[in-house]
Design a protein around this motif. Structure first.
Motif, PDB file in Angstrom:
ATOM      1  N   ASN A 172       0.190   4.479  -0.362  1.00 31.39           N
ATOM      2  CA  ASN A 172      -0.254   5.776   0.149  1.00 31.39           C
ATOM      3  C   ASN A 172      -0.185   5.884   1.674  1.00 31.39           C
ATOM      4  OD1 ASN A 172      -2.488   3.907   0.189  1.00 31.39           O
ATOM      5  ND2 ASN A 172      -3.786   5.627   0.770  1.00 31.39           N
ATOM      6  N   THR A 173       0.343   4.851   2.328  1.00 34.84           N
ATOM      7  CA  THR A 173       0.594   4.914   3.767  1.00 34.84           C
ATOM      8  C   THR A 173       2.082   4.707   3.999  1.00 34.84           C
ATOM      9  OG1 THR A 173      -1.614   4.124   4.376  1.00 34.84           O
ATOM     10  CG2 THR A 173       0.128   3.865   6.011  1.00 34.84           C
ATOM     11  N   HIS A 230      -9.034  13.165   9.504  1.00 32.02           N
ATOM     12  CA  HIS A 230      -9.077  13.641   8.116  1.00 32.02           C
ATOM     13  C   HIS A 230      -9.219  15.165   8.065  1.00 32.02           C
ATOM     14  CE1 HIS A 230     -10.343  12.846   3.789  1.00 32.02           C
ATOM     15  NE2 HIS A 230     -10.658  14.119   3.955  1.00 32.02           N
ATOM     16  N   ILE A 241       0.858  -1.180   0.000  1.00 31.63           N
ATOM     17  CA  ILE A 241       0.000   0.000   0.000  1.00 31.63           C
ATOM     18  C   ILE A 241       0.899   1.235   0.000  1.00 31.63           C
ATOM     19  CG2 ILE A 241      -1.846   1.232   1.190  1.00 31.63           C
ATOM     20  CD1 ILE A 241      -2.631  -1.509   0.039  1.00 31.63           C
ATOM     21  N   HIS A 301      -5.518  11.477   5.848  1.00 32.70           N
ATOM     22  CA  HIS A 301      -5.475  12.265   4.618  1.00 32.70           C
ATOM     23  C   HIS A 301      -5.863  13.719   4.891  1.00 32.70           C
ATOM     24  CE1 HIS A 301      -6.128  13.205   0.324  1.00 32.70           C
ATOM     25  NE2 HIS A 301      -7.174  13.876   0.768  1.00 32.70           N
ATOM     26  N   SER A 322      -1.253   8.758   5.962  1.00 32.96           N
ATOM     27  CA  SER A 322      -1.924   8.203   4.788  1.00 32.96           C
ATOM     28  C   SER A 322      -2.490   9.347   3.964  1.00 32.96           C
ATOM     29  CB  SER A 322      -3.059   7.259   5.190  1.00 32.96           C
ATOM     30  OG  SER A 322      -2.566   6.106   5.830  1.00 32.96           O
ATOM     31  N   ASP A 323      -2.329   9.272   2.658  1.00 32.11           N
ATOM     32  CA  ASP A 323      -2.836  10.316   1.774  1.00 32.11           C
ATOM     33  C   ASP A 323      -3.202   9.659   0.450  1.00 32.11           C
ATOM     34  OD1 ASP A 323      -2.886  12.595  -0.166  1.00 32.11           O
ATOM     35  OD2 ASP A 323      -2.316  13.714   1.638  1.00 32.11           O
ATOM     36  N   PHE A 324      -4.423   9.906  -0.018  1.00 33.11           N
ATOM     37  CA  PHE A 324      -4.899   9.249  -1.230  1.00 33.11           C
ATOM     38  C   PHE A 324      -4.135   9.686  -2.475  1.00 33.11           C
ATOM     39  CE2 PHE A 324      -8.876   9.346   1.453  1.00 33.11           C
ATOM     40  CZ  PHE A 324      -8.785   8.017   1.812  1.00 33.11           C
ATOM     41  N   THR A 325      -3.401  10.805  -2.387  1.00 34.55           N
ATOM     42  CA  THR A 325      -2.674  11.294  -3.560  1.00 34.55           C
ATOM     43  C   THR A 325      -1.262  10.735  -3.667  1.00 34.55           C
ATOM     44  OG1 THR A 325      -1.802  13.236  -2.403  1.00 34.55           O
ATOM     45  CG2 THR A 325      -3.966  13.457  -3.459  1.00 34.55           C
ATOM     46  N   CYS A 326      -0.802   9.985  -2.674  1.00 27.12           N
ATOM     47  CA  CYS A 326       0.550   9.421  -2.661  1.00 27.12           C
ATOM     48  C   CYS A 326       1.608  10.493  -2.971  1.00 27.12           C
ATOM     49  CB  CYS A 326       0.680   8.274  -3.662  1.00 27.12           C
ATOM     50  SG  CYS A 326      -0.390   6.871  -3.325  1.00 27.12           S
TER      51      CYS A 326
END
Length: 211
Positions: free
Chosen positions: A22-23, A128, A20, A78, A44-48
């Motif tokens: 994005n973490t 978040h 994974i 995020h 953790s961020d959904f945009t990596c």
């Protein structure tokens, strides 16, 4: 296989072996002279992001006077951002316009602005989109609700939320909080922590004291 491996950049792998991306364990992906991060603290961020330091603390520069200090086992969701002291404008005059930033040789003239470290204690959960403002200290075990704007210090094991963030409740009684701060399980070695995960998850204070 141990659950805690402090040398990993990406500590989560699915059962089929997919990493994974994005973490991340922040200590292993940030190289910034003004940021200190303890082991096992993750974001953790959904945009990596390619640059985690610039994403989390966009106003913290190599030449900044303040630091961002993040303890161990911190959990950063995020959209969390740390607005550090270098984002400040001069406020004692008739204007807040930062004229001198347009001639970087003159920015040293802002050295008299208040620069204060931002400190995130151990085992803090930042929800978040939370925004942490300059110079704030968040105590161990605190929880910052999603979307909260933290403008002042947060006591250990306190849940805060809102804008500006205000205490919602303490997670435990004062006697339990004092005991947890004395036990400081986050300073234990990884093997000892893993042996006592059940006690940590069940809030079994007697077991932690005996560990």
């Amino acid at each position: 296989m141990p659950l805690l491996n402090p040398i990993l950049a990406h500590p989560i792998t699915t059962p089929d072996g997919t990493v994974i991306r994005n973490t991340v364990y922040l200590r292993n992906v940030i190289d910034h002279p003004r940021i200190e991060v303890g082991d096992y603290s993750y974001a953790s961020d959904f945009t990596c992001p390619d640059d985690w330091a610039a994403t989390l603390a966009p106003y913290l520069f190599d030449f900044s006077q303040e630091k961002l200090v993040i303890g161990r086992f911190v959990q950063i969701a995020h959209g969390v951002r740390f607005i550090t002291s270098s984002a400040n404008h001069p406020m004692d005059g008739f204007t807040t316009y930062p004229f001198r930033v347009f001639d970087l040789a003159e920015t040293g003239g802002y050295a008299d602005l208040p620069f204060k470290d931002t400190v995130i204690g151990h085992d803090v959960w930042l929800g978040h989109g939370a925004l942490v403002m300059p110079g704030v200290t968040i105590g161990p075990g605190a929880i910052v609700a999603a979307g909260a704007v933290v403008t002042r210090d947060v006591e250990p094991y306190t849940i805060v939320g809102g804008n500006p963030a205000a205490p919602v409740r303490k997670r435990f009684g004062d006697d339990v909080i004092s005991a947890l701060l004395e036990i400081a399980w986050w300073d234990w070695d990884a093997a000892r922590i893993e042996r006592n995960i059940a006690a940590l998850e069940r809030a079994d204070l007697a077991a932690l004291r005996a560990a």
